[in-house]
Design a protein around this motif. Structure first.
Motif, short mmCIF file in Angstrom:
data_model
loop_
_atom_site.label_atom_id
_atom_site.label_comp_id
_atom_site.label_asym_id
_atom_site.label_seq_id
_atom_site.Cartn_x
_atom_site.Cartn_y
_atom_site.Cartn_z
N ALA A 1 -4.79 -18.21 25.30
CA ALA A 1 -5.43 -18.44 23.97
C ALA A 1 -4.95 -17.41 22.96
N PHE A 2 -4.94 -16.20 23.28
CA PHE A 2 -4.32 -15.11 22.54
C PHE A 2 -2.91 -15.43 21.94
N ALA A 3 -1.96 -15.69 22.83
CA ALA A 3 -0.54 -15.86 22.61
C ALA A 3 -0.56 -17.16 21.67
N GLN A 4 -1.33 -18.08 21.75
CA GLN A 4 -1.35 -19.18 20.58
C GLN A 4 -1.57 -18.66 19.18
N GLN A 5 -2.25 -17.71 19.16
CA GLN A 5 -2.48 -17.34 17.87
C GLN A 5 -1.43 -16.48 17.32
N SER A 6 -0.95 -16.49 16.12
CA SER A 6 0.15 -15.72 15.55
C SER A 6 -0.59 -14.22 14.90
N LEU A 7 0.29 -13.37 15.27
CA LEU A 7 0.03 -11.99 14.62
C LEU A 7 0.45 -12.25 13.13
N ILE A 8 -0.49 -11.18 12.23
CA ILE A 8 0.01 -10.94 10.96
C ILE A 8 0.33 -9.50 10.73
N SER A 9 1.07 -9.11 9.75
CA SER A 9 1.55 -7.54 9.88
C SER A 9 0.38 -6.81 9.23
N ASP A 10 -0.36 -7.42 8.18
CA ASP A 10 -1.48 -6.74 7.54
C ASP A 10 -2.60 -7.77 6.73
N PRO A 11 -3.65 -7.53 7.42
CA PRO A 11 -4.80 -8.70 6.77
C PRO A 11 -4.96 -8.36 5.46
N GLU A 12 -4.96 -7.25 4.87
CA GLU A 12 -5.08 -7.09 3.36
C GLU A 12 -4.08 -7.81 2.58
N ILE A 13 -2.80 -7.88 2.94
CA ILE A 13 -1.56 -8.14 2.24
C ILE A 13 -1.93 -9.90 2.31
N TYR A 14 -2.11 -10.29 3.56
CA TYR A 14 -2.46 -11.94 3.89
C TYR A 14 -3.37 -12.23 3.01
N GLU A 15 -4.56 -11.77 3.17
CA GLU A 15 -5.85 -12.26 2.32
C GLU A 15 -5.72 -12.11 0.72
N LYS A 16 -5.21 -11.16 0.45
CA LYS A 16 -5.00 -11.04 -1.16
C LYS A 16 -3.89 -12.38 -1.41
N LYS A 17 -2.86 -12.54 -0.79
CA LYS A 17 -1.76 -13.36 -0.98
C LYS A 17 -2.54 -15.12 -1.14
N HIS A 18 -3.33 -14.92 -0.01
CA HIS A 18 -4.06 -16.27 0.08
C HIS A 18 -5.03 -16.41 -1.48
N PHE A 19 -5.66 -15.49 -1.79
CA PHE A 19 -6.42 -15.65 -2.93
C PHE A 19 -5.57 -15.74 -4.32
N GLN A 20 -4.83 -14.83 -4.22
CA GLN A 20 -3.96 -15.07 -5.43
C GLN A 20 -3.05 -16.55 -5.75
N GLU A 21 -2.94 -16.99 -4.63
CA GLU A 21 -2.53 -18.57 -4.52
C GLU A 21 -3.86 -19.63 -5.00
N GLN A 22 -4.90 -18.88 -4.57
CA GLN A 22 -6.01 -20.00 -4.57
C GLN A 22 -6.55 -19.86 -6.27
N CYS A 23 -6.62 -18.61 -6.81
CA CYS A 23 -7.20 -18.45 -7.98
C CYS A 23 -5.96 -18.02 -9.33
N THR A 24 -6.33 -18.34 -10.36
CA THR A 24 -5.54 -18.25 -11.41
C THR A 24 -5.37 -16.64 -11.78
N LYS A 25 -6.65 -15.83 -11.75
CA LYS A 25 -6.51 -14.49 -11.75
C LYS A 25 -7.48 -14.08 -10.58
N ALA A 26 -6.90 -13.21 -9.56
CA ALA A 26 -7.85 -12.76 -8.25
C ALA A 26 -7.60 -11.16 -8.71
N GLU A 27 -8.98 -10.65 -8.68
CA GLU A 27 -9.23 -9.20 -8.69
C GLU A 27 -9.96 -8.84 -7.44
N PHE A 28 -9.57 -7.58 -6.88
CA PHE A 28 -10.20 -7.18 -5.53
C PHE A 28 -10.64 -5.57 -5.72
#
Length: 160
Positions: free
Chosen positions: A20-47
């Motif tokens: 189960a662990f092997a099936q989940q892909s690792l990400i390099s940094d959750p902060e970059i990952y999450e911020k990128k997600h919201f920058q794509e979802q929002c016209t203007k994202a502020e953190f």
């Protein structure tokens, strides 16, 4: 023959969490990952500074990450996914091989990281219904769910 089948079943059970662990892909940094997600979802994202908290949540000596989506302002709306149950928190564990993976998402009002019996645990403030309180809809004190992270799972220690 029966002994062989028992041994194979035990081996399969022990390998299941690893698979189960092997099936989940690792990400390099959750902060970059999450911020990128919201920058794509929002016209203007502020953190705000509290958007990502880095701390060891599973007592393994590696610094993990907790993302509080309530600290996001999306198109002028602060915490757009927050509701009566609280805000979405995503919990990421860092692995020794490098990278992070998400182990849990919870809708909470907040949490404290406290020491209990020599181990650090999460005391999450949640809606009273999560403690099966009959007065859950009457605005009573939040439920405190205390959990420890063991391996890659949250283990509930208490609810009050």
């Amino acid at each position: 023959m029966k002994t062989l089948l028992i041994a194979l079943n035990i081996a399969a059970l022990l390998a299941a969490p690893v698979a189960a662990f092997a099936q989940q892909s690792l990400i390099s940094d959750p902060e970059i990952y999450e911020k990128k997600h919201f920058q794509e979802q929002c016209t203007k994202a502020e953190f705000s500074d509290g958007f990502v908290i880095r701390q060891d949540i599973n007592n393994d000596g590696l610094i993990d990450a907790v993302v509080n989506e309530g600290e996001l302002t999306c198109d002028g709306e602060k915490g757009p996914q927050c509701n009566d149950d609280g805000c979405t928190y995503n919990f990421y564990l860092q692995v020794a091989e490098g990278g992070y993976f998400m182990i849990a998402t919870a809708q909470v009002y907040g949490y404290d990281f406290v020491k209990r019996f020599g181990n650090m645990v999460l005391a999450m403030k949640m809606h009273p219904r999560f403690c099966d309180r009959p007065d859950a809809d009457k605005g009573k004190e939040p439920c405190i769910v205390t959990a420890r992270v063991r391996g890659t799972k949250f283990v509930t220690i208490s609810k009050k």
